[in-house]
Design a protein around this motif. Structure first.
Motif, PDB file in Angstrom:
ATOM      1  N   UNK A 157      46.620  31.633  49.824  1.00  0.00           N
ATOM      2  CA  UNK A 157      45.148  31.475  50.500  1.00  0.00           C
ATOM      3  C   UNK A 157      44.482  32.665  50.503  1.00  0.00           C
ATOM      4  N   UNK A 158      45.067  33.756  50.225  1.00  0.00           N
ATOM      5  CA  UNK A 158      44.204  35.114  50.396  1.00  0.00           C
ATOM      6  C   UNK A 158      43.331  35.032  49.030  1.00  0.00           C
ATOM      7  N   UNK A 159      42.069  35.334  49.230  1.00  0.00           N
ATOM      8  CA  UNK A 159      41.115  35.545  48.319  1.00  0.00           C
ATOM      9  C   UNK A 159      41.248  36.570  47.338  1.00  0.00           C
ATOM     10  N   UNK A 160      41.060  36.448  45.989  1.00  0.00           N
ATOM     11  CA  UNK A 160      41.087  38.013  45.237  1.00  0.00           C
ATOM     12  C   UNK A 160      39.692  38.582  45.307  1.00  0.00           C
ATOM     13  N   UNK A 161      39.677  39.881  45.020  1.00  0.00           N
ATOM     14  CA  UNK A 161      38.650  40.488  45.486  1.00  0.00           C
ATOM     15  C   UNK A 161      37.380  40.022  44.185  1.00  0.00           C
ATOM     16  N   UNK A 162      37.951  39.638  42.960  1.00  0.00           N
ATOM     17  CA  UNK A 162      36.941  39.293  41.941  1.00  0.00           C
ATOM     18  C   UNK A 162      37.911  38.430  41.165  1.00  0.00           C
ATOM     19  N   UNK A 163      36.864  37.244  40.807  1.00  0.00           N
ATOM     20  CA  UNK A 163      37.627  36.087  39.981  1.00  0.00           C
ATOM     21  C   UNK A 163      37.545  36.460  38.507  1.00  0.00           C
ATOM     22  N   UNK A 164      38.561  36.022  37.927  1.00  0.00           N
ATOM     23  CA  UNK A 164      38.729  36.178  36.479  1.00  0.00           C
ATOM     24  C   UNK A 164      40.004  36.030  35.780  1.00  0.00           C
ATOM     25  N   UNK A 165      40.346  35.586  34.859  1.00  0.00           N
ATOM     26  CA  UNK A 165      41.724  35.420  34.284  1.00  0.00           C
ATOM     27  C   UNK A 165      42.407  34.402  34.958  1.00  0.00           C
ATOM     28  N   UNK A 166      43.760  34.330  34.611  1.00  0.00           N
ATOM     29  CA  UNK A 166      44.771  33.116  35.038  1.00  0.00           C
ATOM     30  C   UNK A 166      45.093  33.321  36.549  1.00  0.00           C
ATOM     31  N   UNK A 167      45.414  32.259  37.526  1.00  0.00           N
ATOM     32  CA  UNK A 167      45.578  32.223  38.564  1.00  0.00           C
ATOM     33  C   UNK A 167      46.981  33.219  38.885  1.00  0.00           C
ATOM     34  N   UNK A 168      47.765  33.248  38.057  1.00  0.00           N
ATOM     35  CA  UNK A 168      48.826  34.185  38.225  1.00  0.00           C
ATOM     36  C   UNK A 168      48.548  35.663  38.152  1.00  0.00           C
TER      37      UNK A 168
END
Length: 445
Positions: free
Chosen positions: A321-332
Motif C-alpha cells: 500500500x506504500x505509494x511509489x514516488x513516481x509512477x511508471x513501469x511495471x508494478x513489480x
C-alpha cells in the motif's frame, strides 16, 4: 550580512584547537560526537590540524604541542599548517578550556549553515534542471534538510584505523546492554532470531485475515511496554481502529462492542483504565494513519521521529500500500523501488522496520500450505532486501474457535537462525500467546 564568504568563525576555530592542545587532548572524547569530521572547520589549515588530532586520539598517542607538530611534520603538513610557531600561538590562547564543548557546538552550527548554503544551491539547480522530475523535488529537499540536521553532508569514507576505536566502544556497550536486539513477547521467536536488530528490515507476511496486523501490534505493544520507542504507519485503518485493537488486547473488550456501542459498566471501567495507560505512552509511541504514504514520506517521517523521540522500531502495514514516488513501469518495478527505499531507511536511521506484506493466493492451493519466499506478492525485491522474513501459515479465518494454533516460519534471516515455532492466537483479544500461556501476564493489568 557578509555574503562573500560561507558562514564561519576563524577565532572560534583557533580557540578550540588551542584548548585541545592546552588540555593535552583530554577533552577530545567530549568533542568527537560534535565535530565528527574535519569539515566542521572552515579553514583548510584547521581541518588538517583537527584531522591529525583525531588520528592521534584513535591511536592513543599523547597530544601536546611537541607531539602534534611532530606528527604534522611526518605527514608533510607542518609547513602548510604554519609549523611550530602557529601551533604555539594556538596554545598560548588565554581563553578557558572549559568552554571547548560550547565552542564545538557553535562550530557545528557554522558547519550546518555552510551545508545549508550548499543545499540551497543544489535545490536551485534542481529546480532549473529540465531533466528533474517535479514530483521528486519535495522528497529531494527533505532528504537534503535531513542530511544537514544529521551532519551527514560531506562525510568521507572511513579507513579501518578510523573505525576500530568506535567499534571497540560499540562492543563494550553491547556487552553492557546485553545485546541490541529488540525482543518480542514470544520467547521461541526470540530464541530463533535473537530479536530484531537496528537497521534490519523484518518482513511479516501472510494471507489476508490471518493475523499479520494483530501480530505486528503485539510486537509494538510489547516494545512500548519495554520503553522501546515505536512508530506505526497504518495505511489500512484509522488510528481509532488501531486503538480498538490495543484495547481488546490489553483489557479484553469484545470486538463487537466497537460496532454496536453496547458497552457494559465493566467495559467502561476497563476503557477508563486503558485511557490512563494509553495517554502515558506519549514518550514511546507515534501513529500515522493517513491512507496515502509515499516511500520518500516514509523515509522522512522515520528520520523525523528518530530526532523527535528516538524511534527504534517502526511498523508499516503494509508494503504493497506504500505509494511509489513516481509512477511508471511495471508494478513489480514500483514495489522494488519502494523496497529499496525501505531498506535504505532502516540502514540510514539505524531503526528496525517491521513491514507487513501480502502472500500470493497460490499458497492456499498447495497441499502443505507452507509459504515460500517466492510467494511474496508482486516483487522478489522484497525477499532480497529483507533481513528477516517471518510467515504466518494460512489458517481458516472463518473458524469459530477463540484459540487457534498458528505456526510462524522464520524463512529467512541474514544474521541469525531460521526455523518454525508454534503459537496460539487468541482471536477475541487479538493476542499471540506462548505455550501454556492464557494471558499476557507481563502487562500487569
Amino acid at each position: 550580512m557578509n555574503m562573500s564568504a560561507p558562514p564561519n568563525n576563524m577565532e572560534l576555530e583557533r580557540a578550540l584547537l588551542g584548548a585541545v592542545i592546552r588540555d593535552n587532548g583530554r577533552n577530545v572524547d567530549d568533542l568527537i560526537p560534535i565535530l565528527k569530521t574535519p569539515d566542521h572547520f572552515y579553514s583548510p589549515v584547521h581541518q588538517n590540524i583537527w584531522q591529525t588530532i583525531l588520528a592521534m586520539h584513535r591511536e592513543q598517542v599523547p597530544i601536546d604541542l611537541v607531539t602534534l607538530n611532530d606528527r604534522l611534520m611526518k605527514n608533510g603538513r607542518s609547513s602548510e599548517c604554519g609549523g611550530a610557531v602557529f601551533l604555539a600561538e594556538l596554545a598560548n590562547d588565554i581563553q578557558p578550556i572549559s568552554h571547548a564543548k560550547g565552542w564545538a557546538r557553535d562550530l557545528q552550527g557554522y558547519a550546518r549553515r555552510r551545508a545549508m548554503a550548499r543545499m540551497g544551491q543544489q535545490l536551485i539547480e534542481h529546480a532549473y534542471s529540465a531533466d528533474a522530475d517535479p514530483s521528486q523535488f519535495a522528497a529531494s529537499a527533505q532528504e537534503l534538510v535531513d542530511s544537514v540536521l544529521e551532519d551527514r553532508v560531506n562525510v568521507t569514507a572511513q579507513k579501518p584505523s578510523e573505525i576500530i576505536h568506535g567499534y571497540m566502544k560499540y562492543l563494550e556497550g553491547l556487552e553492557a546492554r546485553g545485546g541490541d536486539g529488540i525482543k518480542t513477547h514470544l520467547y521461541k521467536l526470540n530464541s530463533i532470531t535473537g530479536g530484531f536488530l537496528p537497521g534490519e528490515v523484518v518482513i511479516l507476511a501472510g494471507r489476508p485475515s490471518n493475523g499479520k496486523t494483530a501480530l505486528a501490534l503485539n510486537f509494538s505493544l510489547y516494545s512500548v511496554f519495554s520503553q522501546v520507542p515505536v512508530g506505526i504507519f497504518s495505511l489500512e485503518m484509522m488510528s481509532y481502529l488501531l486503538v480498538n485493537r490495543y484495547l481488546s488486547s490489553t483489557h479484553g473488550i469484545n470486538g463487537m462492542r466497537f460496532r454496536d456501542g453496547k458497552f457494559t459498566p465493566e467495559d467502561w471501567q476497563n476503557i477508563y483504565e486503558f485511557a490512563q495507560y494509553f495517554q502515558g505512552l506519549d514518550p514511546w509511541l507515534r501513529i500515522w494513519d493517513r491512507p496515502s504514504l509515499s516511500a520518500s514520506e516514509l523515509r522522512s517521517q522515520c528520520r523525523r521521529w528518530k530526532r523527535e523521540f528516538g524511534l527504534r522500531l517502526a511498523v508499516v502495514d503494509y508494503i504493497q500500500l506504500v505509494r511509489p514516488d513516481s509512477r511508471g513501469g511495471s508494478r513489480e518495478r514500483e514495489v522494488a523501488e519502494i523496497s529499496r527505499i525501505v531498506k535504505e531507511t532502516a540502514m540510514d536511521t539505524g531503526i528496525t522496520l517491521v513491514v507487513l506484506a501480502q502472500l500470493n493466493r497460490e499458497v492456499e492451493t498447495r497441499k502443505s500450505k507452507v509459504p515460500l519466499l517466492s510467494d511474496l506478492r508482486e516483487s522478489g525485491a522484497i525477499e532480497q532486501d529483507a533481513d528477516q522474513v517471518i510467515f504466518i501459515r494460512p489458517w481458516n479465518p472463518k473458524t469459530v474457535d477463540d484459540l487457534v494454533e498458528v505456526t510462524l516460519d522464520v524463512a529467512k534471516s541474514r544474521n541469525s537462525n531460521t526455523g518454525s515455532l508454534e503459537t496460539v492466537y487468541r482471536r477475541r483479544r487479538l493476542q499471540f500467546l506462548n505455550d501454556n500461556e492464557k494471558d499476557w501476564s507481563w502487562l500487569g493489568f
